[in-house]
Design a protein around this motif. Structure first.
Motif, PDB file in Angstrom:
ATOM      1  N   LEU A 100      44.992  46.995  42.149  1.00  0.00           N
ATOM      2  CA  LEU A 100      45.996  46.343  42.987  1.00  0.00           C
ATOM      3  C   LEU A 100      46.861  45.458  42.106  1.00  0.00           C
ATOM      4  N   VAL A 101      48.138  45.786  42.017  1.00  0.00           N
ATOM      5  CA  VAL A 101      49.078  45.044  41.171  1.00  0.00           C
ATOM      6  C   VAL A 101      49.529  43.773  41.879  1.00  0.00           C
ATOM      7  N   ILE A 102      49.544  42.684  41.111  1.00  0.00           N
ATOM      8  CA  ILE A 102      50.096  41.422  41.592  1.00  0.00           C
ATOM      9  C   ILE A 102      51.320  41.148  40.714  1.00  0.00           C
ATOM     10  N   ASP A 103      52.497  41.374  41.287  1.00  0.00           N
ATOM     11  CA  ASP A 103      53.741  41.215  40.540  1.00  0.00           C
ATOM     12  C   ASP A 103      54.020  39.742  40.247  1.00  0.00           C
ATOM     13  N   PRO A 104      54.773  39.463  39.162  1.00  0.00           N
ATOM     14  CA  PRO A 104      55.086  38.071  38.820  1.00  0.00           C
ATOM     15  C   PRO A 104      55.873  37.390  39.940  1.00  0.00           C
ATOM     16  N   PHE A 115      40.430  41.330  36.403  1.00  0.00           N
ATOM     17  CA  PHE A 115      41.864  41.562  36.280  1.00  0.00           C
ATOM     18  C   PHE A 115      42.174  42.130  34.915  1.00  0.00           C
ATOM     19  N   GLU A 116      43.216  42.924  34.847  1.00  0.00           N
ATOM     20  CA  GLU A 116      43.647  43.539  33.602  1.00  0.00           C
ATOM     21  C   GLU A 116      43.946  42.483  32.533  1.00  0.00           C
ATOM     22  N   LYS A 117      44.667  41.414  32.899  1.00  0.00           N
ATOM     23  CA  LYS A 117      45.052  40.384  31.925  1.00  0.00           C
ATOM     24  C   LYS A 117      44.214  39.113  32.041  1.00  0.00           C
ATOM     25  N   ALA A 118      43.964  38.652  33.249  1.00  0.00           N
ATOM     26  CA  ALA A 118      43.250  37.382  33.456  1.00  0.00           C
ATOM     27  C   ALA A 118      41.752  37.510  33.204  1.00  0.00           C
ATOM     28  N   GLY A 119      41.241  38.744  33.112  1.00  0.00           N
ATOM     29  CA  GLY A 119      39.824  38.951  32.844  1.00  0.00           C
ATOM     30  C   GLY A 119      38.954  38.779  34.077  1.00  0.00           C
ATOM     31  N   LYS A 120      37.669  38.480  33.839  1.00  0.00           N
ATOM     32  CA  LYS A 120      36.699  38.337  34.931  1.00  0.00           C
ATOM     33  C   LYS A 120      36.741  36.927  35.498  1.00  0.00           C
ATOM     34  N   VAL A 121      36.754  36.862  36.823  1.00  0.00           N
ATOM     35  CA  VAL A 121      36.810  35.589  37.540  1.00  0.00           C
ATOM     36  C   VAL A 121      35.798  35.644  38.680  1.00  0.00           C
ATOM     37  N   ALA A 130      43.155  31.474  36.887  1.00  0.00           N
ATOM     38  CA  ALA A 130      42.714  32.423  35.858  1.00  0.00           C
ATOM     39  C   ALA A 130      43.977  32.981  35.206  1.00  0.00           C
ATOM     40  N   GLY A 131      44.259  32.557  33.994  1.00  0.00           N
ATOM     41  CA  GLY A 131      45.505  32.971  33.363  1.00  0.00           C
ATOM     42  C   GLY A 131      46.669  32.491  34.205  1.00  0.00           C
ATOM     43  N   ASP A 132      47.565  33.396  34.569  1.00  0.00           N
ATOM     44  CA  ASP A 132      48.719  33.061  35.401  1.00  0.00           C
ATOM     45  C   ASP A 132      48.426  33.196  36.894  1.00  0.00           C
ATOM     46  N   LEU A 133      47.193  33.538  37.234  1.00  0.00           N
ATOM     47  CA  LEU A 133      46.845  33.771  38.639  1.00  0.00           C
ATOM     48  C   LEU A 133      46.198  32.549  39.286  1.00  0.00           C
ATOM     49  N   VAL A 134      46.486  32.364  40.573  1.00  0.00           N
ATOM     50  CA  VAL A 134      45.818  31.348  41.380  1.00  0.00           C
ATOM     51  C   VAL A 134      45.178  32.090  42.552  1.00  0.00           C
ATOM     52  N   LEU A 179      40.984  37.161  50.448  1.00  0.00           N
ATOM     53  CA  LEU A 179      41.454  36.065  49.612  1.00  0.00           C
ATOM     54  C   LEU A 179      42.941  36.226  49.345  1.00  0.00           C
ATOM     55  N   THR A 180      43.514  35.230  48.705  1.00  0.00           N
ATOM     56  CA  THR A 180      44.927  35.252  48.357  1.00  0.00           C
ATOM     57  C   THR A 180      45.046  35.121  46.850  1.00  0.00           C
ATOM     58  N   ILE A 181      45.898  35.954  46.243  1.00  0.00           N
ATOM     59  CA  ILE A 181      46.135  35.913  44.802  1.00  0.00           C
ATOM     60  C   ILE A 181      47.624  35.688  44.571  1.00  0.00           C
ATOM     61  N   GLU A 182      47.948  34.623  43.855  1.00  0.00           N
ATOM     62  CA  GLU A 182      49.340  34.314  43.536  1.00  0.00           C
ATOM     63  C   GLU A 182      49.543  34.437  42.032  1.00  0.00           C
ATOM     64  N   ASN A 183      50.573  35.164  41.630  1.00  0.00           N
ATOM     65  CA  ASN A 183      50.889  35.333  40.214  1.00  0.00           C
ATOM     66  C   ASN A 183      52.010  34.357  39.854  1.00  0.00           C
ATOM     67  N   MET A 184      51.671  33.313  39.105  1.00  0.00           N
ATOM     68  CA  MET A 184      52.628  32.277  38.706  1.00  0.00           C
ATOM     69  C   MET A 184      53.328  32.625  37.394  1.00  0.00           C
ATOM     70  N   GLY A 185      52.975  33.764  36.799  1.00  0.00           N
ATOM     71  CA  GLY A 185      53.516  34.125  35.493  1.00  0.00           C
ATOM     72  C   GLY A 185      54.784  34.962  35.571  1.00  0.00           C
ATOM     73  N   THR A 186      55.136  35.529  34.417  1.00  0.00           N
ATOM     74  CA  THR A 186      56.352  36.348  34.309  1.00  0.00           C
ATOM     75  C   THR A 186      56.042  37.825  34.112  1.00  0.00           C
ATOM     76  N   ALA A 187      54.746  38.170  34.095  1.00  0.00           N
ATOM     77  CA  ALA A 187      54.340  39.570  33.922  1.00  0.00           C
ATOM     78  C   ALA A 187      53.346  39.935  35.018  1.00  0.00           C
ATOM     79  N   PRO A 188      53.323  41.214  35.418  1.00  0.00           N
ATOM     80  CA  PRO A 188      52.352  41.623  36.435  1.00  0.00           C
ATOM     81  C   PRO A 188      50.924  41.574  35.894  1.00  0.00           C
ATOM     82  N   ASP A 189      49.981  41.432  36.792  1.00  0.00           N
ATOM     83  CA  ASP A 189      48.566  41.571  36.464  1.00  0.00           C
ATOM     84  C   ASP A 189      47.998  42.522  37.509  1.00  0.00           C
TER      85      ASP A 189
END
Length: 174
Positions: A97-101, A135-141, A29-33, A53-63
């Protein structure tokens, strides 16, 4: 000797296969896995369940995980469980809950988790329980929590001797 080496090789391969996380059900979902979504079966009459669950942020900005909902629950929140002066305390994360890049956040027993309250029915081992993460950026998942046994400590049947066991707080009153 050759038969022994084949058995040893097969045992080593099996250990690697079962130790590796199941990546087939990852959700992007967006930059998240999002991976390894699971819950525990609930005892009869239980009105609360945890989701992990596990959330991984593959991007360069927090979500930020800002909310959670589930049709099977009257109320759903993101919670934190932590020790405070020797007392285990649980509280909702009202600000999300913030997921940092470049980071991975694991929701697991004894720490961050999804709290599903006012359950409309039991969770039975083998069920798949849909929940919607916002999520703030990735939206609804929408993800499905794979329901494990009542005492499970990890997805896939409860872990092994190699995994550190986390305390079971499924009977904790709120």
């Amino acid at each position: 000797m050759n038969k022994f080496l084949r058995i040893l090789s097969l045992a080593a391969l099996s250990a690697v296969m079962f130790a590796a996380p199941a990546r087939a059900e990852d959700i992007k979902a967006g930059d998240l896995v999002i991976s390894q979504a699971w819950s525990r079966a609930t005892p009869g009459g239980a009105k609360v369940a945890g989701g992990y669950l596990t959330i991984e942020n593959m991007g360069t900005a927090p979500d930020k995980l800002v909310s959670v909902s589930a049709d099977i629950a009257g109320k759903a929140d993101v919670h934190e469980m932590a020790m405070d002066n020797g007392v285990m305390k649980m509280r909702p994360l009202d600000k999300g809950l913030v997921i940092d890049p470049g980071k991975t956040v694991k929701l697991a027993p004894g720490g961050y988790h999804l709290m599903l309250q006012e359950l409309k029915g039991p969770f039975k081992q083998g069920d798949k329980v849909p929940v919607t993460l916002e999520f703030e950026k990735a939206g609804k998942v929408t993800v499905s929590l794979d329901v494990q046994g009542v005492g499970a400590q990890a997805p896939g049947g409860g872990g092994s001797m190699m995994m550190k066991k986390m305390p079971d707080h499924s009977g904790m009153k709120m």
